[in-house]
Write a protein that holds these residues in place. Structure first.
Motif, PDB file in Angstrom:
ATOM      1  N   GLU A  71       3.970  -4.552  -1.078  1.00 24.81           N
ATOM      2  CA  GLU A  71       3.886  -4.206   0.335  1.00 24.81           C
ATOM      3  C   GLU A  71       2.434  -3.965   0.752  1.00 24.81           C
ATOM      4  N   ASP A  72       2.199  -4.144   2.042  1.00 23.49           N
ATOM      5  CA  ASP A  72       0.861  -3.987   2.609  1.00 23.49           C
ATOM      6  C   ASP A  72       0.675  -2.532   3.034  1.00 23.49           C
ATOM      7  N   VAL A  73      -0.254  -1.833   2.403  1.00 29.32           N
ATOM      8  CA  VAL A  73      -0.530  -0.430   2.745  1.00 29.32           C
ATOM      9  C   VAL A  73      -2.037  -0.284   2.988  1.00 29.32           C
ATOM     10  N   PRO A  74      -2.446   0.803   3.642  1.00 29.69           N
ATOM     11  CA  PRO A  74      -3.873   0.981   3.906  1.00 29.69           C
ATOM     12  C   PRO A  74      -4.704   1.012   2.627  1.00 29.69           C
ATOM     13  N   ILE A 408       0.316   7.107  -0.953  1.00 31.43           N
ATOM     14  CA  ILE A 408       0.081   6.110   0.112  1.00 31.43           C
ATOM     15  C   ILE A 408       1.246   5.135   0.277  1.00 31.43           C
ATOM     16  N   PRO A 409       1.790   4.544  -0.814  1.00 31.35           N
ATOM     17  CA  PRO A 409       2.908   3.600  -0.631  1.00 31.35           C
ATOM     18  C   PRO A 409       4.187   4.227  -0.108  1.00 31.35           C
ATOM     19  N   THR A 410       4.270   5.580  -0.145  1.00 28.17           N
ATOM     20  CA  THR A 410       5.489   6.253   0.312  1.00 28.17           C
ATOM     21  C   THR A 410       5.458   6.578   1.801  1.00 28.17           C
ATOM     22  N   LYS A 411       4.327   6.289   2.454  1.00 28.39           N
ATOM     23  CA  LYS A 411       4.154   6.659   3.851  1.00 28.39           C
ATOM     24  C   LYS A 411       4.346   5.479   4.781  1.00 28.39           C
TER      25      LYS A 411
END
Length: 413
Positions: A71-74, A408-411
């Protein structure tokens, strides 16, 4: 988790390299010796498995830990500086390791009777039973900010070695010359490519800061007139006496040793002078922008009054802004502070959210488009012979970095 001895060895390998910055130099880095650690760090980042490791012509280091999720995360970043303060020598640092600290006085240097005492430095009492790294009393330690570098490198190494920990893309940045206010001056925010970052440059365990001083430097130049003292009546102008008048006319209790919290100050840190000319070097600090501007005007007005009294131009004040309060840039994206706070709480670390009585690269980077709160690195008593760092605090800071990466990936963004 992260080996205690591994952290100690890495930290000592950094602090025993002299990287004192030089405010009189116009180069970047300001001292040639900063390259010694910069080159070592660039190699070490490659050795632990990071990618896109670069070191530019000004010794700014960047590296990437690639994402291991689909997935694309910041993209987030972690930043520290490798120079040490010119306020006290950083040459020939001889770290001392105090195992299982007993809460009593630590003899740093018996020959010179230099003692690190909890009676004076009360924060020591927080670390009874822990392992402390101190100086030998003749130099600073360099935990500011080689503790931060130790934590970032150790956290990245751990994440490389544990791919089961899922995270997005992480960027690492190490800078020269932060201690002389130039750490972010040539930092390429676009090249760094992070949505936001954290500087690992705070002190006590739990510190989380997104508010800092507005800062300026002031040079006060006083011109005198030398005449043979035997024939000086009505002719000699002693610049040092005028300098004394200027110093004594500023608010006596608005100095670093009399202020705390959000209180600002005028700090005279250098005097150079003789009869003919004296220079005073000040730093001006205030969290409130209006008060900050008012402080600058106080100095200018005082110079004008002295010139008017003497009916000639004997004093000149030159003021240059250095950095500003990052709060206005971080508050619109407060989720970046919330994530760091959540990471600390998940590790049973009590967040201490307070204004920085100083500045970090993050304050300038925030105004350059990279919002950048500051997280504890663990050291205490920076810039002097009484500097120390608890090893357990460095381990905790590294864990905070890892936990932020995990969160981060959980947000949802």
């Amino acid at each position: 988790m992260i080996s205690k001895q591994h952290i100690i060895n890495r930290f000592i390998s950094y602090v025993t390299i002299d990287t004192e910055s030089d405010p009189e130099s116009n180069t970047t880095p300001s001292s040639e010796k900063q390259w010694d650690l910069a080159n070592k760090l660039a190699k070490e980042l490659k050795d632990i498995g990071l990618e896109e490791v670069t070191i530019d012509e000004n010794a700014y280091i960047m590296a990437t830990l690639p994402s291991n999720i689909e997935e694309d995360v910041p993209t987030i970043g972690f930043i520290s500086h490798f120079d040490t303060s010119p306020d006290f020598t950083g040459a020939n640092v001889k770290p001392q390791i105090i195992e299982n600290y007993d809460g009593k006085d630590i003899i740093l240097n018996a020959a010179e009777n230099i003692v690190l005492s909890p009676d004076y430095f009360e924060d020591l009492k927080l670390y009874k039973g822990q392992t402390l790294i101190t100086t030998d009393g003749t130099t600073l330690l360099g935990a500011d900010d080689k503790a931060g570098i130790t934590e970032i490198v150790s956290a990245m190494e751990y994440l490389v070695q544990h791919p089961e920990i899922k995270h997005g893309k992480i960027r690492v940045g190490f800078t020269p010359d932060e201690e002389i206010g130039r750490g972010a001056h040539k930092f390429d925010v676009s090249k760094f490519g992070a949505d936001w970052a954290y500087t690992m440059d705070g002190s006590e365990i739990g510190e989380l800061e997104y508010e800092n001083f507005n800062a300026a430097g002031a040079v006060v130049t006083i011109k005198g007139k030398i005449v043979h003292p035997g024939y000086a009546k009505g002719r000699m102008i002693n610049s040092m006496y005028i300098a004394q008048e200027f110093i004594n006319s500023l608010p006596r209790l608005e100095t670093p040793e009399h202020t705390s919290g959000r209180e600002g100050f005028f700090h005279l840190h250098t005097i150079k002078g003789d009869v003919e000319e004296t220079q005073l070097h000040y730093i001006i600090r205030d969290h409130d922008k209006e008060h900050f501007e008012a402080r600058k005007e106080v100095m200018k007005k005082l110079a004008s009054e002295i010139n008017a009294q003497r009916q000639q131009e004997v004093i000149e004040v030159t003021i240059k802004d250095q950095y500003y309060n990052m709060r206005e840039k971080v508050e619109p994206v407060m989720h970046i502070v919330d994530i760091a706070e959540e990471a600390m709480k998940a590790l049973n670390i009590k967040p201490i959210i307070k204004p920085i009585r100083g500045g970090t690269d993050g304050s300038q980077l925030s105004f350059m488009g990279l919002p950048c709160p500051n997280i504890f690195a663990g050291g205490h008593n920076f810039h002097g012979r009484y500097e120390y760092v608890p090893v357990e605090s460095m381990i905790s800071a590294a864990k905070v970095i890892i936990k932020i990466a995990q969160l981060i990936p959980t947000k949802k963004f």
